[in-house]
Design an enzyme around this catalytic site. Structure first.
Site, PDB file in Angstrom:
ATOM      1  N   ASP A   5       0.829  -1.213   0.000  1.00  0.00           N
ATOM      2  CA  ASP A   5       0.000   0.000   0.000  1.00  0.00           C
ATOM      3  C   ASP A   5       0.860   1.259   0.000  1.00  0.00           C
ATOM      4  OD1 ASP A   5      -2.394   1.377  -0.015  1.00  0.00           O
ATOM      5  OD2 ASP A   5      -2.621   1.352   2.166  1.00  0.00           O
ATOM      6  N   LEU A  29      10.719 -20.816  -5.096  1.00  0.00           N
ATOM      7  CA  LEU A  29       9.842 -19.828  -4.449  1.00  0.00           C
ATOM      8  C   LEU A  29       8.484 -19.851  -5.144  1.00  0.00           C
ATOM      9  CD1 LEU A  29       9.337 -17.195  -2.691  1.00  0.00           C
ATOM     10  CD2 LEU A  29      10.186 -15.915  -4.674  1.00  0.00           C
ATOM     11  N   HIS A  59       2.252   3.559  -9.059  1.00  0.00           N
ATOM     12  CA  HIS A  59       2.076   2.122  -9.314  1.00  0.00           C
ATOM     13  C   HIS A  59       3.266   1.569 -10.107  1.00  0.00           C
ATOM     14  CE1 HIS A  59      -1.779   2.284  -7.497  1.00  0.00           C
ATOM     15  NE2 HIS A  59      -2.385   2.938  -8.467  1.00  0.00           N
TER      16      HIS A  59
HETATM   17  C1  IPE Z   1      -5.346  -2.784  -0.072  1.00  0.00           C
HETATM   18  O1  IPE Z   1      -5.020  -1.462  -0.301  1.00  0.00           O
HETATM   19  C2  IPE Z   1      -5.374  -3.554  -1.353  1.00  0.00           C
HETATM   20  C3  IPE Z   1      -4.097  -3.740  -2.023  1.00  0.00           C
HETATM   21  C4  IPE Z   1      -2.934  -3.375  -1.568  1.00  0.00           C
HETATM   22  C5  IPE Z   1      -4.166  -4.398  -3.290  1.00  0.00           C
HETATM   23  P1  IPE Z   1      -6.147  -0.333  -0.445  1.00  0.00           P
HETATM   24  O2  IPE Z   1      -5.443   0.934  -0.603  1.00  0.00           O
HETATM   25  O3  IPE Z   1      -7.105  -0.698  -1.506  1.00  0.00           O
HETATM   26  O4  IPE Z   1      -6.864  -0.429   0.971  1.00  0.00           O
HETATM   27  P2  IPE Z   1      -7.883   0.566   1.682  1.00  0.00           P
HETATM   28  O5  IPE Z   1      -9.005   0.797   0.732  1.00  0.00           O
HETATM   29  O6  IPE Z   1      -7.145   1.830   1.979  1.00  0.00           O
HETATM   30  O7  IPE Z   1      -8.284  -0.144   2.926  1.00  0.00           O
HETATM   31  C1  IPE Z   2      -1.576   0.189  -3.353  1.00  0.00           C
HETATM   32  O1  IPE Z   2      -1.395   1.566  -3.372  1.00  0.00           O
HETATM   33  C2  IPE Z   2      -1.820  -0.383  -4.717  1.00  0.00           C
HETATM   34  C3  IPE Z   2      -3.173  -0.898  -4.920  1.00  0.00           C
HETATM   35  C4  IPE Z   2      -4.131  -0.894  -4.058  1.00  0.00           C
HETATM   36  C5  IPE Z   2      -3.461  -1.451  -6.220  1.00  0.00           C
HETATM   37  P1  IPE Z   2      -2.613   2.564  -3.351  1.00  0.00           P
HETATM   38  O2  IPE Z   2      -3.013   2.840  -4.776  1.00  0.00           O
HETATM   39  O3  IPE Z   2      -3.713   2.086  -2.498  1.00  0.00           O
HETATM   40  O4  IPE Z   2      -1.930   3.834  -2.744  1.00  0.00           O
HETATM   41  P2  IPE Z   2      -2.556   4.865  -1.697  1.00  0.00           P
HETATM   42  O5  IPE Z   2      -3.052   4.056  -0.534  1.00  0.00           O
HETATM   43  O6  IPE Z   2      -3.646   5.584  -2.400  1.00  0.00           O
HETATM   44  O7  IPE Z   2      -1.402   5.740  -1.333  1.00  0.00           O
HETATM   45 MG    MG Z   3      -4.127   2.361  -0.522  1.00  0.00          MG
END
Ligand code: IPE
Ligand code: IPE
Ligand code: MG
Length: 248
Positions: free
Chosen positions: A21, A132, A38
Site C-alpha cells: 500500500d 519460491l 504504481h
Molecule cells: C489494499 O489497499 C489492497 C491492495 C494493496 C491491493 P487499499 O489501498 O485498496 O486499501 P484501503 O481501501 O485503503 O483499505
Molecule cells: C496500493 O497503493 C496499490 C493498490 C491498491 C493497487 P494505493 O493505490 O492504495 O496507494 P494509496 O493508498 O492511495 O497511497
Molecule cells: Mg491504498
C-alpha cells in the site's frame, strides 16, 4: 545476494504476505499522477521477489488488487491491469531462470481477457518450478473467498459427499484458494494504515503482523530485512505461555 548477516537463517518465515500500500500517496508527494506510483511499485515487487528467493522464503503472497479496488476510477484500474500484464510478460524469463513458480488467488474471471491469458500462460510455464512460490492476490477478497468455500462445502453436504460432522479447520482450509500453501507467518502492510482490508482473513489468524509507514515504492531490501528482523524477535505463543514454549 546472500542472506544478510542480520537475519537468522534458521528462522526465516516460510510464508510472507504483503499488502503493498501507498503507491498513490507516494506519487502525490512527488507531484506525480497515481500511475507513476504504481509503476514505481512494480520496481519494488521485482526487488522483493528477488530478496524472497535469496532469503529462502517458500511463499511470497502479494496483494496486488482487491475485490474493492474495482471501485477505483476506470483509468486507474486500466493502468493497473496494463502494468500487471507487462510485469508478467517481462518477468517470465526471470521466473524460469530463478526457479520461481507463479500462482494466484482471487476471482480472476473478472480480469480482462488479455491479462488473464498472460497470467494463465505464466502459471502454466512456471508450474514445475519449486524454489519460491510467488502468489499474486488478484481481484482477491477474504470474504468472497470464504463465501466461495462455504458454498462449495454446502454443495458437497447436500449431495452427500461430505458430512457436516467432517467440517473442521482442515476442511475449510481445503476449500479456500490457498488450499495448497501454508498460512502466512509474517504479514506486512506498507503505507502507514493499520488494517487488513479484506486480506487473508482466515489464513492470517496467527500471522505476525508488521505495519510500516514506508510507502510501497520505497519498500526495498533494507525495509524487508527490517521486517524479518522484527519477526525473528517475536515469540509466537499460539495461545500457550512463554514458559511452556521454553519447555518444548
Ligand atoms: C489494499 O489497499 C489492497 C491492495 C494493496 C491491493 P487499499 O489501498 O485498496 O486499501 P484501503 O481501501 O485503503 O483499505
Ligand atoms: C496500493 O497503493 C496499490 C493498490 C491498491 C493497487 P494505493 O493505490 O492504495 O496507494 P494509496 O493508498 O492511495 O497511497
Ligand atoms: Mg491504498
Amino acid at each position: 545476494m546472500p542472506v544478510p548477516q542480520s537475519l537468522d537463517p534458521a528462522y526465516i518465515p516460510r510464508h510472507v504476505a504483503i499488502i503493498m500500500d501507498g503507491n498513490g500517496r507516494w506519487a502525490k508527494s512527488h507531484n506525480k499522477p497515481r500511475l507513476f506510483g504504481h509503476k514505481a511499485g512494480v520496481d519494488s515487487v521485482q526487488k522483493i521477489v528477488e530478496c524472497a528467493g535469496e532469503f529462502g522464503i517458500e511463499v511470497l503472497t502479494l496483494y496486488a488488487f482487491s475485490t474493492e479496488n474495482w471501485k477505483r476510477p476506470v483509468d486507474e484500474v486500466g493502468g493497473l491491469m496494463g502494468l500487471l500484464k507487462n510485469y508478467l510478460q517481462a518477468e517470465l524469463s526471470k521466473m524460469l531462470n530463478n526457479n520461481i513458480r507463479l500462482i494466484c488467488i482471487g476471482n480472476i474471471k473478472k480480469l480482462p481477457q488479455d491479462v488473464r491469458d498472460v497470467l494463465e500462460n505464466t502459471i502454466k510455464e512456471t508450474a514445475a518450478n519449486d524454489k519460491l512460490i510467488l502468489n499474486l492476490a488478484l481481484s482477491y477478497g477474504g470474504r468472497a473467498e470464504l463465501i466461495r468455500g462455504i458454498k462449495s462445502i454446502a454443495d458437497k453436504v447436500r449431495s452427500g459427499t461430505l458430512k457436516s460432522s467432517e467440517i473442521d479447520e482442515g476442511c475449510i482450509d481445503r476449500h479456500l484458494y490457498t488450499a495448497d500453501i501454508p498460512d502466512p507467518d509474517l504479514l506486512i502492510r506498507t503505507g502507514g494504515e493499520a488494517r487488513l482490508s479484506n486480506f487473508l482473513l482466515w489464513q492470517a489468524s496467527y500471522a505476525e503482523i508488521y505495519f510500516t509507514d514506508t510507502m510501497w515504492p520505497e519498500f526495498r531490501e533494507k525495509a524487508f530485512v527490517d521486517a524479518i528482523i522484527e519477526y525473528q524477535s517475536r515469540e509466537r505463543r499460539f495461545g500457550q505461555t512463554s514458559a511452556q514454549l521454553i519447555k518444548g
